[in-house]
Design a protein around this motif. Sequence first.
Motif, mmCIF file in Angstrom:
data_model
loop_
_atom_site.group_PDB
_atom_site.id
_atom_site.type_symbol
_atom_site.label_atom_id
_atom_site.label_comp_id
_atom_site.label_asym_id
_atom_site.label_seq_id
_atom_site.Cartn_x
_atom_site.Cartn_y
_atom_site.Cartn_z
ATOM 1 N N ASN A 1 -9.643 13.106 -11.238
ATOM 2 C CA ASN A 1 -10.167 11.980 -12.018
ATOM 3 C C ASN A 1 -9.094 11.358 -12.910
ATOM 4 N N ARG A 2 -8.288 12.207 -13.537
ATOM 5 C CA ARG A 2 -7.185 11.673 -14.350
ATOM 6 C C ARG A 2 -6.197 10.915 -13.477
ATOM 7 N N PHE A 3 -5.949 11.435 -12.300
ATOM 8 C CA PHE A 3 -5.006 10.778 -11.391
ATOM 9 C C PHE A 3 -5.532 9.411 -10.955
ATOM 10 N N VAL A 4 -6.811 9.344 -10.636
ATOM 11 C CA VAL A 4 -7.422 8.070 -10.245
ATOM 12 C C VAL A 4 -7.377 7.074 -11.400
ATOM 13 N N CYS B 1 0.834 -1.201 0.000
ATOM 14 C CA CYS B 1 0.000 0.000 0.000
ATOM 15 C C CYS B 1 0.868 1.250 0.000
ATOM 16 N N MET B 2 0.558 2.174 -0.894
ATOM 17 C CA MET B 2 1.261 3.458 -1.005
ATOM 18 C C MET B 2 0.350 4.553 -0.449
ATOM 19 N N GLU B 3 0.830 5.290 0.521
ATOM 20 C CA GLU B 3 0.049 6.375 1.131
ATOM 21 C C GLU B 3 0.473 7.693 0.497
ATOM 22 N N ALA B 4 -0.473 8.368 -0.158
ATOM 23 C CA ALA B 4 -0.114 9.556 -0.938
ATOM 24 C C ALA B 4 -1.257 10.550 -0.972
ATOM 25 N N THR B 5 -0.973 11.726 -1.507
ATOM 26 C CA THR B 5 -2.001 12.732 -1.758
ATOM 27 C C THR B 5 -1.549 13.624 -2.896
ATOM 28 N N PRO B 6 -2.464 14.003 -3.798
ATOM 29 C CA PRO B 6 -2.129 14.987 -4.830
ATOM 30 C C PRO B 6 -2.380 16.418 -4.373
ATOM 31 N N SER B 7 -2.826 16.583 -3.130
ATOM 32 C CA SER B 7 -3.094 17.926 -2.610
ATOM 33 C C SER B 7 -2.789 17.971 -1.116
ATOM 34 N N LEU B 8 -1.704 18.639 -0.759
ATOM 35 C CA LEU B 8 -1.377 18.832 0.654
ATOM 36 C C LEU B 8 -2.290 19.870 1.297
ATOM 37 N N ALA B 9 -2.942 20.675 0.476
ATOM 38 C CA ALA B 9 -3.807 21.735 0.986
ATOM 39 C C ALA B 9 -5.133 21.164 1.484
ATOM 40 N N MET C 1 -0.365 23.932 -10.904
ATOM 41 C CA MET C 1 -0.775 22.530 -10.895
ATOM 42 C C MET C 1 0.239 21.636 -11.605
ATOM 43 N N ASP C 2 0.671 20.585 -10.898
ATOM 44 C CA ASP C 2 1.520 19.564 -11.505
ATOM 45 C C ASP C 2 0.639 18.541 -12.227
ATOM 46 N N GLN C 3 1.171 17.956 -13.284
ATOM 47 C CA GLN C 3 0.412 16.986 -14.065
ATOM 48 C C GLN C 3 0.319 15.646 -13.320
ATOM 49 N N PRO C 4 -0.807 14.945 -13.437
ATOM 50 C CA PRO C 4 -0.995 13.694 -12.694
ATOM 51 C C PRO C 4 0.022 12.616 -13.074
ATOM 52 N N GLU C 5 0.460 12.602 -14.348
ATOM 53 C CA GLU C 5 1.454 11.598 -14.752
ATOM 54 C C GLU C 5 2.752 11.765 -13.961
ATOM 55 N N MET C 6 3.181 13.018 -13.797
ATOM 56 C CA MET C 6 4.397 13.276 -13.042
ATOM 57 C C MET C 6 4.218 12.921 -11.568
ATOM 58 N N ILE C 7 3.064 13.267 -11.018
ATOM 59 C CA ILE C 7 2.815 12.975 -9.602
ATOM 60 C C ILE C 7 2.864 11.470 -9.354
ATOM 61 N N VAL D 1 -2.593 13.457 3.851
ATOM 62 C CA VAL D 1 -2.857 14.743 4.500
ATOM 63 C C VAL D 1 -3.550 15.617 3.468
ATOM 64 N N GLY D 2 -4.205 16.672 3.916
ATOM 65 C CA GLY D 2 -4.837 17.583 2.976
ATOM 66 C C GLY D 2 -6.162 17.055 2.446
ATOM 67 N N GLU D 3 -6.579 17.581 1.320
ATOM 68 C CA GLU D 3 -7.867 17.246 0.701
ATOM 69 C C GLU D 3 -7.617 16.823 -0.738
ATOM 70 N N PRO D 4 -7.446 15.501 -0.996
ATOM 71 C CA PRO D 4 -7.110 15.030 -2.344
ATOM 72 C C PRO D 4 -8.095 15.468 -3.416
ATOM 73 N N ILE D 5 -9.372 15.583 -3.050
ATOM 74 C CA ILE D 5 -10.400 15.864 -4.056
ATOM 75 C C ILE D 5 -10.325 17.313 -4.550
ATOM 76 N N MET D 6 -9.533 18.165 -3.871
ATOM 77 C CA MET D 6 -9.325 19.539 -4.329
ATOM 78 C C MET D 6 -8.496 19.583 -5.608
ATOM 79 N N TYR D 7 -7.670 18.574 -5.828
ATOM 80 C CA TYR D 7 -6.792 18.562 -7.001
ATOM 81 C C TYR D 7 -7.645 18.579 -8.268
ATOM 82 N N PRO D 8 -7.466 19.553 -9.135
ATOM 83 C CA PRO D 8 -8.345 19.699 -10.306
ATOM 84 C C PRO D 8 -8.348 18.488 -11.232
#
Length: 617
Positions: free
Chosen positions: A380-383, A292-300, A324-330, A370-377
């Motif tokens: 859906n692409r990241f998922v 399991c990898m624990e991550a977030t695309p939005s620390l905010a 905004m960083d691109q989801p592929e890079m993240i 941490v933060g609110e992942p769903i804030m990342y614009p």
Amino acid sequence: MECDTALVSQEDKLVNGCATLQAKEVYVAGVKIFYGSQTGTAKRFARALAEAVISLNVPVEVISIGDYDPDDCLLEETTSRNICVFLVATYTDGQPTESAAWFCRWLEEAANDFRFEKTYLKGLRYAVFGLGNSVYVDHYNTVGRNIDRWLWMLSASRIMTCAEGDCNVAQSKHGTIEADFEAWKAKFLSRLQALCRGEKKPCSGKCKKGRCKSPGKQSKESSDHEHGASEYENTEVKPKFMRPYFSFSAPWSYKLIGSHSGVKLCRWTKSMLRGRGGCYKHTFYGIESHRCMEATPSLACANKCVFCWRHHTNPVGTEWRWKMDQPEMILQQAIENHQNMIKQFKGVAGVQAARFEEAMTAKHCALSLVGEPIMYPEINRFVRLLHQHSISTFLVTNAQFPDEIRNLEPVTQLYVSVDASTKESLKRIDRPLFKDFWQRFLDSLKALSEKQQRTVYRLTLVKAWNVDELKAYADLISLGKPDFIEVKGVTYCGKSSASNLTMANVPWHEEVVHFVQELANLIPHYEIACEHEHSNCLLIAHKKFKINGEWCTWINYDRFQELVRAQEQSGGSQTFTGADYAARTPHWALFGSRERGFDPLDVKYQRKNKARDISGC
């Protein structure tokens, strides 16, 4: 009986005029020399030091730091009367050698983890000699300095100042790193002999005004290595603080990705790698914690919750206002960082080879760091990218973005944090930034009820704050109609100016059980399904997941990936529900089982104490 008192030593006592031999006090039982070598130099130094110690008739043991398990063994040194010597090299980028990486990570986390008492290593005596190259000035000997600092933070006692050898002959104090080591070795052997005699070295007169003479009474200015203190510096003196090498911008426990994302190695990942049990998600849903990898695309985040483990050092806001960083890079960097953290466990004592190999390929992603992942614009692409890599998704939202919840494409399991059940208590606990936070909260629960895949309410119980609102919780459950309800005691994350929570706010496990039983009585379509005692957590499940009398709270992850691919390929016309990828829950995971949620394939590990077990996750 006649005896000759003329031969009685100072260690003997006279009883009725006769000598009775007394055991001479042992001040030093032996020396343990730990080395973490980059090119073999530290190992060579360790052997040379061992030979010199043997010549003093002192027992000695040379240990590769990579073969040593600090979790199991380091505490024993607090009562062993050994002297622990650390000879450690630093890579040019400030990293430890591969063999020393796990020891350094463990020590850093122990020094910063509130679960460890700050006196955890009190009684351990140590000396550190670091090997570095001052050409790389920003990272010069950071590993040795950090080990010295972390040991001090856990109340270990330094027998002499942290010393440093320099591969850069132009800057080496004695001309070469070998000469630096020989000079330090001579001082160490002298200090060792004094300790063996039970002596405490008096002030050498080299420090300012003899301040190193009185243990525990130094002023701030004498508490730094820079003041030129005695080579036998007082063990109470605070070591010089260096930047942590694991993450220069992020806090000690996770790595930053780009400008707004992060990834962390969960302690349960480490636990399962070593066959010591998985997290509550393993018990409730069958995830493999070591994968399991624990991550977030939005620390905010849009909340400043009183129990946030980040103590609100992450950014806050009600809308996305960052580059905004691109989801592929993240995703690429998240996987790379995760794999690099896993690699540090190679060869670590207790790590199971098969699980280590499996762990190199992440199978699950907990989007809850941490933060609110769903804030990342581009959430859906990241998922979608995660699913394309056959990685399941457990996404947690703080219920302040109802539109984003409605627009979210299928995830393996969608969580909403329900930290309180009334407007007043939610404002007090979550401290939301939105003025219309309560309406947003209710709308988020309504949006959750429209989802077809698995949904979860996450209730965090804070004693004296939100444990008396049973009826109101039941009303919220009827509003959002979640498939599952996780109820967990709050994890105390240490003192902070950002929160006034204390250990008194952490409920006992039996108190959590009582709350869950009372709540289950108020929601007729639900029953208690599972328990993970170690995490102070229980699972209430909708009865539709009880099939033919058997609970099916676990997930068929391969089936989920098939279903989500089929939906994507059909353009969304082929839908599926949470029941379509349910799997049977094993007996040991069920509430009321003898194992209380601990997988019998693993071995329960009990720390040898001095560490607080608050049953956190």
